[in-house]
Design a protein around this motif. Structure first.
Motif, PDB file in Angstrom:
ATOM      1  N   TRP A   1       0.874  -1.172   0.000  1.00  0.00           N
ATOM      2  CA  TRP A   1       0.000   0.000   0.000  1.00  0.00           C
ATOM      3  C   TRP A   1       0.912   1.224   0.000  1.00  0.00           C
ATOM      4  O   TRP A   1       1.671   1.429   0.951  1.00  0.00           O
ATOM      5  CB  TRP A   1      -0.907  -0.003   1.227  1.00  0.00           C
ATOM      6  CG  TRP A   1      -1.911   1.115   1.259  1.00  0.00           C
ATOM      7  CD1 TRP A   1      -2.383   1.832   0.193  1.00  0.00           C
ATOM      8  CD2 TRP A   1      -2.568   1.650   2.414  1.00  0.00           C
ATOM      9  NE1 TRP A   1      -3.299   2.762   0.612  1.00  0.00           N
ATOM     10  CE2 TRP A   1      -3.435   2.671   1.964  1.00  0.00           C
ATOM     11  CE3 TRP A   1      -2.525   1.348   3.775  1.00  0.00           C
ATOM     12  CZ2 TRP A   1      -4.234   3.407   2.838  1.00  0.00           C
ATOM     13  CZ3 TRP A   1      -3.321   2.075   4.642  1.00  0.00           C
ATOM     14  CH2 TRP A   1      -4.179   3.090   4.177  1.00  0.00           C
TER      15      TRP A   1
ATOM     16  N   VAL B   1       1.159   5.324  -0.536  1.00  0.00           N
ATOM     17  CA  VAL B   1       0.334   6.529  -0.522  1.00  0.00           C
ATOM     18  C   VAL B   1       1.218   7.746  -0.788  1.00  0.00           C
ATOM     19  O   VAL B   1       2.136   8.022  -0.025  1.00  0.00           O
ATOM     20  CB  VAL B   1      -0.369   6.708   0.846  1.00  0.00           C
ATOM     21  CG1 VAL B   1      -1.291   7.930   0.820  1.00  0.00           C
ATOM     22  CG2 VAL B   1      -1.147   5.464   1.232  1.00  0.00           C
ATOM     23  N   GLN B   2       0.941   8.425  -1.874  1.00  0.00           N
ATOM     24  CA  GLN B   2       1.675   9.664  -2.144  1.00  0.00           C
ATOM     25  C   GLN B   2       0.959  10.800  -1.423  1.00  0.00           C
ATOM     26  O   GLN B   2      -0.198  11.090  -1.705  1.00  0.00           O
ATOM     27  CB  GLN B   2       1.722   9.938  -3.642  1.00  0.00           C
ATOM     28  CG  GLN B   2       2.441  11.234  -3.987  1.00  0.00           C
ATOM     29  CD  GLN B   2       2.767  11.301  -5.465  1.00  0.00           C
ATOM     30  OE1 GLN B   2       3.748  10.750  -5.930  1.00  0.00           O
ATOM     31  NE2 GLN B   2       1.928  11.980  -6.224  1.00  0.00           N
ATOM     32  N   ARG B   3       1.642  11.448  -0.494  1.00  0.00           N
ATOM     33  CA  ARG B   3       1.024  12.483   0.329  1.00  0.00           C
ATOM     34  C   ARG B   3       1.246  13.876  -0.230  1.00  0.00           C
ATOM     35  O   ARG B   3       0.515  14.805   0.101  1.00  0.00           O
ATOM     36  CB  ARG B   3       1.592  12.412   1.754  1.00  0.00           C
ATOM     37  CG  ARG B   3       1.296  11.124   2.474  1.00  0.00           C
ATOM     38  CD  ARG B   3      -0.125  11.054   2.967  1.00  0.00           C
ATOM     39  NE  ARG B   3      -0.385  12.051   3.993  1.00  0.00           N
ATOM     40  CZ  ARG B   3      -1.563  12.635   4.190  1.00  0.00           C
ATOM     41  NH1 ARG B   3      -2.599  12.328   3.424  1.00  0.00           N
ATOM     42  NH2 ARG B   3      -1.723  13.528   5.140  1.00  0.00           N
TER      43      ARG B   3
ATOM     44  N   GLY C   1       5.910  10.207   0.432  1.00  0.00           N
ATOM     45  CA  GLY C   1       4.810   9.385   0.924  1.00  0.00           C
ATOM     46  C   GLY C   1       5.217   8.209   1.769  1.00  0.00           C
ATOM     47  O   GLY C   1       6.345   8.126   2.254  1.00  0.00           O
TER      48      GLY C   1
ATOM     49  N   GLU D   1      -1.604   4.988  -4.559  1.00  0.00           N
ATOM     50  CA  GLU D   1      -2.618   6.040  -4.674  1.00  0.00           C
ATOM     51  C   GLU D   1      -2.090   7.364  -4.163  1.00  0.00           C
ATOM     52  O   GLU D   1      -1.080   7.440  -3.469  1.00  0.00           O
ATOM     53  CB  GLU D   1      -3.867   5.652  -3.876  1.00  0.00           C
ATOM     54  CG  GLU D   1      -3.601   5.524  -2.385  1.00  0.00           C
ATOM     55  CD  GLU D   1      -4.863   5.288  -1.584  1.00  0.00           C
ATOM     56  OE1 GLU D   1      -5.858   5.984  -1.822  1.00  0.00           O
ATOM     57  OE2 GLU D   1      -4.835   4.401  -0.711  1.00  0.00           O
ATOM     58  N   GLU D   2      -2.823   8.408  -4.525  1.00  0.00           N
ATOM     59  CA  GLU D   2      -2.491   9.740  -4.077  1.00  0.00           C
ATOM     60  C   GLU D   2      -3.532  10.150  -3.051  1.00  0.00           C
ATOM     61  O   GLU D   2      -4.731  10.087  -3.343  1.00  0.00           O
ATOM     62  CB  GLU D   2      -2.550  10.663  -5.301  1.00  0.00           C
ATOM     63  CG  GLU D   2      -2.010  12.007  -5.030  1.00  0.00           C
ATOM     64  CD  GLU D   2      -1.588  12.703  -6.323  1.00  0.00           C
ATOM     65  OE1 GLU D   2      -2.014  12.269  -7.402  1.00  0.00           O
ATOM     66  OE2 GLU D   2      -0.840  13.680  -6.211  1.00  0.00           O
ATOM     67  N   TRP D   3      -3.120  10.523  -1.866  1.00  0.00           N
ATOM     68  CA  TRP D   3      -4.080  10.995  -0.862  1.00  0.00           C
ATOM     69  C   TRP D   3      -3.420  12.142  -0.091  1.00  0.00           C
ATOM     70  O   TRP D   3      -2.776  11.944   0.943  1.00  0.00           O
ATOM     71  CB  TRP D   3      -4.528   9.861   0.065  1.00  0.00           C
ATOM     72  CG  TRP D   3      -5.638  10.317   0.985  1.00  0.00           C
ATOM     73  CD1 TRP D   3      -5.570  10.532   2.327  1.00  0.00           C
ATOM     74  CD2 TRP D   3      -6.979  10.658   0.604  1.00  0.00           C
ATOM     75  NE1 TRP D   3      -6.776  10.984   2.803  1.00  0.00           N
ATOM     76  CE2 TRP D   3      -7.656  11.074   1.764  1.00  0.00           C
ATOM     77  CE3 TRP D   3      -7.668  10.658  -0.609  1.00  0.00           C
ATOM     78  CZ2 TRP D   3      -8.999  11.475   1.753  1.00  0.00           C
ATOM     79  CZ3 TRP D   3      -8.998  11.058  -0.627  1.00  0.00           C
ATOM     80  CH2 TRP D   3      -9.655  11.454   0.551  1.00  0.00           C
TER      81      TRP D   3
ATOM     82  N   HIS E   1      -6.482  -2.137   6.428  1.00  0.00           N
ATOM     83  CA  HIS E   1      -6.405  -2.079   4.962  1.00  0.00           C
ATOM     84  C   HIS E   1      -6.032  -3.453   4.398  1.00  0.00           C
ATOM     85  O   HIS E   1      -6.674  -3.953   3.460  1.00  0.00           O
ATOM     86  CB  HIS E   1      -5.366  -1.032   4.536  1.00  0.00           C
ATOM     87  CG  HIS E   1      -5.002  -1.100   3.086  1.00  0.00           C
ATOM     88  ND1 HIS E   1      -5.683  -0.399   2.111  1.00  0.00           N
ATOM     89  CD2 HIS E   1      -4.056  -1.829   2.423  1.00  0.00           C
ATOM     90  CE1 HIS E   1      -5.170  -0.686   0.933  1.00  0.00           C
ATOM     91  NE2 HIS E   1      -4.179  -1.540   1.090  1.00  0.00           N
TER      92      HIS E   1
ATOM     93  N   MET F   1      -8.159   7.611   7.622  1.00  0.00           N
ATOM     94  CA  MET F   1      -7.705   8.239   6.383  1.00  0.00           C
ATOM     95  C   MET F   1      -8.623   9.384   5.955  1.00  0.00           C
ATOM     96  O   MET F   1      -8.307  10.119   5.030  1.00  0.00           O
ATOM     97  CB  MET F   1      -7.635   7.199   5.256  1.00  0.00           C
ATOM     98  CG  MET F   1      -6.522   6.182   5.395  1.00  0.00           C
ATOM     99  SD  MET F   1      -4.884   6.925   5.216  1.00  0.00           S
ATOM    100  CE  MET F   1      -4.737   7.111   3.457  1.00  0.00           C
TER     101      MET F   1
ATOM    102  N   ARG G   1     -11.323   9.339   4.238  1.00  0.00           N
ATOM    103  CA  ARG G   1     -11.582   9.210   2.800  1.00  0.00           C
ATOM    104  C   ARG G   1     -12.946   9.763   2.430  1.00  0.00           C
ATOM    105  O   ARG G   1     -13.865   9.807   3.270  1.00  0.00           O
ATOM    106  CB  ARG G   1     -11.534   7.739   2.394  1.00  0.00           C
ATOM    107  CG  ARG G   1     -10.148   7.142   2.420  1.00  0.00           C
ATOM    108  CD  ARG G   1     -10.228   5.737   1.836  1.00  0.00           C
ATOM    109  NE  ARG G   1      -8.975   5.029   1.910  1.00  0.00           N
ATOM    110  CZ  ARG G   1      -7.975   5.175   1.065  1.00  0.00           C
ATOM    111  NH1 ARG G   1      -8.073   6.040   0.065  1.00  0.00           N
ATOM    112  NH2 ARG G   1      -6.878   4.468   1.179  1.00  0.00           N
TER     113      ARG G   1
ATOM    114  N   GLN H   1     -12.139   0.471   0.981  1.00  0.00           N
ATOM    115  CA  GLN H   1     -11.776   1.752   1.600  1.00  0.00           C
ATOM    116  C   GLN H   1     -12.253   1.872   3.043  1.00  0.00           C
ATOM    117  O   GLN H   1     -12.055   2.905   3.678  1.00  0.00           O
ATOM    118  CB  GLN H   1     -12.361   2.907   0.776  1.00  0.00           C
ATOM    119  CG  GLN H   1     -11.767   2.964  -0.629  1.00  0.00           C
ATOM    120  CD  GLN H   1     -12.139   4.244  -1.341  1.00  0.00           C
ATOM    121  OE1 GLN H   1     -13.164   4.850  -1.051  1.00  0.00           O
ATOM    122  NE2 GLN H   1     -11.302   4.644  -2.285  1.00  0.00           N
TER     123      GLN H   1
END
Ligand SMILES: C[S@@+](CC[C@H](N)C(=O)[O-])C[C@H]1O[C@@H](n2cnc3c(N)ncnc32)[C@H](O)[C@@H]1O
Length: 557
Positions: free
Chosen positions: A356, A358-360, A408, A425-427, A442, A492, A494, A547
C-alpha cells in the motif's frame, strides 16, 4: 501520537512550508551550516552508564521535565513558538529559575546556567563526568555549565514520559542555533519521525528492525510491542544516541548494529516488523563546483543516485520479512518524463508482498531543491555558492528526466500471495493519526476481497462503519443532488462518490440483511432489473469495503 511534544514539524503543522513528512532536519529557517556543511569538531556523545542514566531520568521526572510539564511551564504561545524554532518567548518564560526552567534552558535552549542551579536539579558530578554537561569558567559551583546534547521530552502513546537525546540544537529544529553542522549530526524528532511512528502497525511481535535509527524514536516505540528490537545506522553516533534515548526513557536496550541498509542484518532471522525513516532526500551526487565544501548530510542523504536508496530498501525488504510481517517506510520518489510514477513504484514491490503506497505530496524539482538547500543552510552561503548548488540539483534532475518528486508512505506486508494486492494512490488530504490500526485494517480488507467472489459477496451482511456521513452536492434548490459523497471522519478521512444505488445501499447496511437482498429491494424501488443490479453492483461494494466504508459482519445469517 500520544501526549504533547515540542516537534517543530508535526505532520500537517501549518507553521512550516516543509512537506509534512520531511526528515527531521527540515525547517524553513532551520539554522544550519552556512557555507559548507562540514565542521571538523564532532562532539563526543555522553556515556550511558545504566545507574547514572537512571538517576538522571529520576531527576528529569522530579523536575517535571516532561512534555506536559513543558507545555504548562511555557504556555501555549511560547510552546508553539519553540515548535517553530523561535526561542525568545521560551527564554522569557524561563527567566525566573527553578528546577524546570533550569532544565529547559540547559537541554532545549542551549543556555549556560550557574552550576549551583544545575546541582540543585541534577546529579551534577555524574552529569559532568559522563559528558551530559560541560563546565564553563570556575571549576566549582561558582562557575556555569551547559549541555553537550539536546534532551527533548516526548510523550509516548500511552502517556509515557520519554526523552529523545540528539545533537545540540537539533531537538526542536535548531532552536538556539546550531551554527555549523558536522556531516554526521544526529537530529531529534521531526514531522517525518512522528508520521512514521503514527502509521506503524503496533501489534505485539517477536522481532522488529529500525533501519536508520537516528536518535532512536522508532526503536523506542517498537520496544513497547516487540520482544527484541534491532536498530541499525550507518552513523555510529546515531547508535550512541539511540542507546541514550532508550536508557533515559526507561525502555529495554536494543541490539545496535552499525552498517548500511540491510548489511548489518544480512543472514539473520527475518523480522515481523521493519520500520525506516530513511535518508530519502534525492540530492545531487556531484560536487556543485570546484572548491565547494558542500558535503553530504548523513541524516538525510544516503549517497545513492536519484531515489535508488528508497528503491533498494523496498526491493530488499521482502527477503528480511517474516510471513505476515510488515515493512513500513517513508520515501521520496521521482516522477520522470514519459514514465507513470505509479507503475515505477509498483515495479519496486518485491515478490510475495502486498503493498500500500500513498503519495502524500508532490513538489516540482525547483521547490524540492529549494526545500533541501534551505534545510542545509545553503541559502546563507552567499549568492554565488547558493546558485551553483541550486544548479547542481537541477542538473541531475534534468539528466534523469525528473519532473517532480513525490513524498509518501510505503507499507509492504509479506503475504506470500500469488497475486499480491498492490495499491498505489495519491491521498494529499489531512488524516487522523495514529493510523497503525487503519493500515492493518487495509490489508485485512484486501485479504477479504481477494478471498470473496462476487456471489459470496452478495450473500454477506455489511455494516456502515462508524463516523461515516453522507454529503449531497448540487445546486441550491435543486430537487436531486448532482452527486452524493460518503465521507469518513476518522482514519484516512476518505471521501467516495457514490450513485443513488450506492448511497441507498450504504444507508441501509446495518448488518441485518444480506447485500443481495438489499439490492433486490432497491431494484424494486427504482424499477431496475434485479439481475442486472446484482451483476453491476459488486464492483462498487468492493470499493466501499476496500476503503473501509462498509465492514463485513462476521457470522451473520
Ligand atoms: C531521517 S533520519 C531518521 C532518524 C529516525 N529513525 C527518525 O525516525 O527520526 C535517517 C537516518 O538514517 C541513517 N542513514 C543514512 N544512510 C544510511 C544507510 N545507508 N543505511 C542505514 N542508515 C542510514 C542516518 O544516519 C539517519 O540516522
Amino acid at each position: 501520537m500520544g501526549g504533547v511534544s515540542t516537534s517543530p514539524r508535526h505532520p500537517g503543522s501549518p507553521d512550516t512550508d516543509a512537506p509534512a513528512d520531511a526528515p527531521s532536519g527540515t525547517g524553513t529557517d532551520a539554522p544550519a551550516a552556512a557555507a559548507g556543511h562540514g565542521s571538523p569538531a564532532v562532539p563526543a556523545v555522553p556515556a550511558a552508564d545504566p545507574d547514572r542514566v537512571a538517576r538522571l531520568r529520576a531527576a528529569l521526572l522530579a523536575a517535571g521535565f516532561t512534555a506536559d510539564g513543558l507545555l504548562e511551564l511555557l504556555g501555549g504561545p511560547a510552546y508553539s513558538a519553540l515548535a517553530r524554532s523561535e526561542t525568545v518567548p521560551a527564554l522569557r518564560a524561563t527567566r525566573g529559575g527553578g528546577p524546570l526552567p533550569t532544565l529547559v534552558r540547559l537541554f532545549l535552549l542551549q543556555q549556560s546556567v550557574p552550576a549551583s542551579r544545575a546541582a540543585a536539579v541534577l546529579p551534577l558530578d555524574d552529569a559532568l563526568a559522563d559528558g551530559w554537561l560541560v563546565g564553563e569558567g570556575a571549576a566549582d559551583e561558582a562557575g556555569s555549565v551547559r549541555a553537550t546534547v539536546d534532551i527533548r521530552p516526548y510523550g509516548g502513546p500511552d502517556g509515557q514520559d520519554w526523552w529523545i537525546v540528539a545533537d545540540l540544537g537539533c531537538a526542536v529544529g535548531g532552536a538556539g542555533g546550531i551554527g555549523a553542522r558536522h556531516e554526521d549530526v544526529v537530529l531529534g524528532v521531526g514531522g517525518a519521525s512522528t508520521t512514521l511512528a503514527g502509521i506503524t502497525v503496533r501489534k505485539p511481535v517477536a522481532r522488529a528492525l529500525d533501519l536508520g535509527t537516528g536518535s532512536g524514536i522508532q526503536a523506542l516505540h517498537a520496544a513497547q510491542h516487540a520482544t527484541r528490537v534491532t536498530a541499525t545506522d550507518v552513523n555510529p553516533r546515531a547508535l550512541a544516541f539511540t542507546r541514550l534515548t532508550l536508557a533515559l526513557s526507561g525502555a529495554p536496550g536494543a541490539d545496535l548494529r552499525e552498517g548500511s541498509l540491510f548489511e548489518p542484518v544480512e543472514g539473520e532471522e527475518p523480522y515481523d516488523l521493519i520500520v525506516s525513516n530513511p535518508p530519502f532526500v534525492i540530492a545531487p551526487q556531484a560536487a556543485p563546483a570546484e572548491g565547494d565544501a558542500a558535503g553530504r548530510l548523513t541524516y538525510r542523504e544516503g549517497g545513492m543516485s536519484g531515489d535508488d536508496l528508497c528503491r533498494t530498501l523496498v526491493e530488499r525488504a521482502g527477503e528480511h520479512l517474516a510471513d505476515g510481517g510488515y515493512c513500513q517506510l517513508l520515501a521520496n520518489w521521482e516522477h520522470r518524463e514519459g514514465e507513470d510514477w505509479q507503475e515505477r513504484l509498483r515495479s519496486w514491490v518485491p515478490a510475495g508482498c502486498d503493498a500500500w503506497i500513498v503519495q502524500r505530496e508532490v513538489q516540482d524539482i525547483a521547490q524540492y531543491a529549494e526545500l533541501w538547500l534551505r534545510d542545509a543552510g545553503d541559502h546563507l552561503a552567499g549568492r554565488d555558492v547558493y546558485e551553483a548548488r541550486y544548479a547542481a540539483w537541477l542538473d541531475e534532475f534534468e539528466q534523469r528526466g525528473t519532473t517532480a518528486v513525490g513524498f509518501g508512505w510505503i507499507t509492504l506486508r509479506k503475504s506470500g500471495a500469488e497475486r499480491p494486492h498492490v495499491q498505489v494512490e495519491e491521498w494529499p488530504h489531512p488524516v487522523e493519526q495514529p493510523l497503525g490500526e487503519e493500515v492493518e485494517g487495509h490489508f485485512a480488507r484486501q485479504d477479504f476481497l481477494r478471498d470473496t467472489d462476487d456471489a459470496a459477496l452478495l450473500d454477506l451482511h455489511f455494516r456502515l462503519a462508524d463516523e461515516v456521513v453522507q454529503e449531497q452536492v448540487g445546486m441550491p434548490g435543486a430537487e436531486d443532488p448532482e452527486h452524493v459523497v460518503l465521507r469518513q471522519n476518522r482514519g484516512m478521512r476518505r471521501a467516495s462518490k457514490v450513485d443513488t444505488v450506492g448511497a441507498g445501499f450504504a444507508g441501509v447496511c446495518d448488518g441485518s440483511l444480506p447485500a443481495g437482498r438489499i439490492l433486490d429491494a432497491i431494484a424494486q424501488l427504482v424499477g431496475e432489473d434485479p439481475v442486472i443490479l446484482r451483476d453491476r453492483t459488486p464492483e462498487a461494494i468492493r470499493l466501499l469495503v476496500g476503503q473501509g466504508f462498509l465492514r463485513p459482519v462476521p457470522d451473520a445469517d
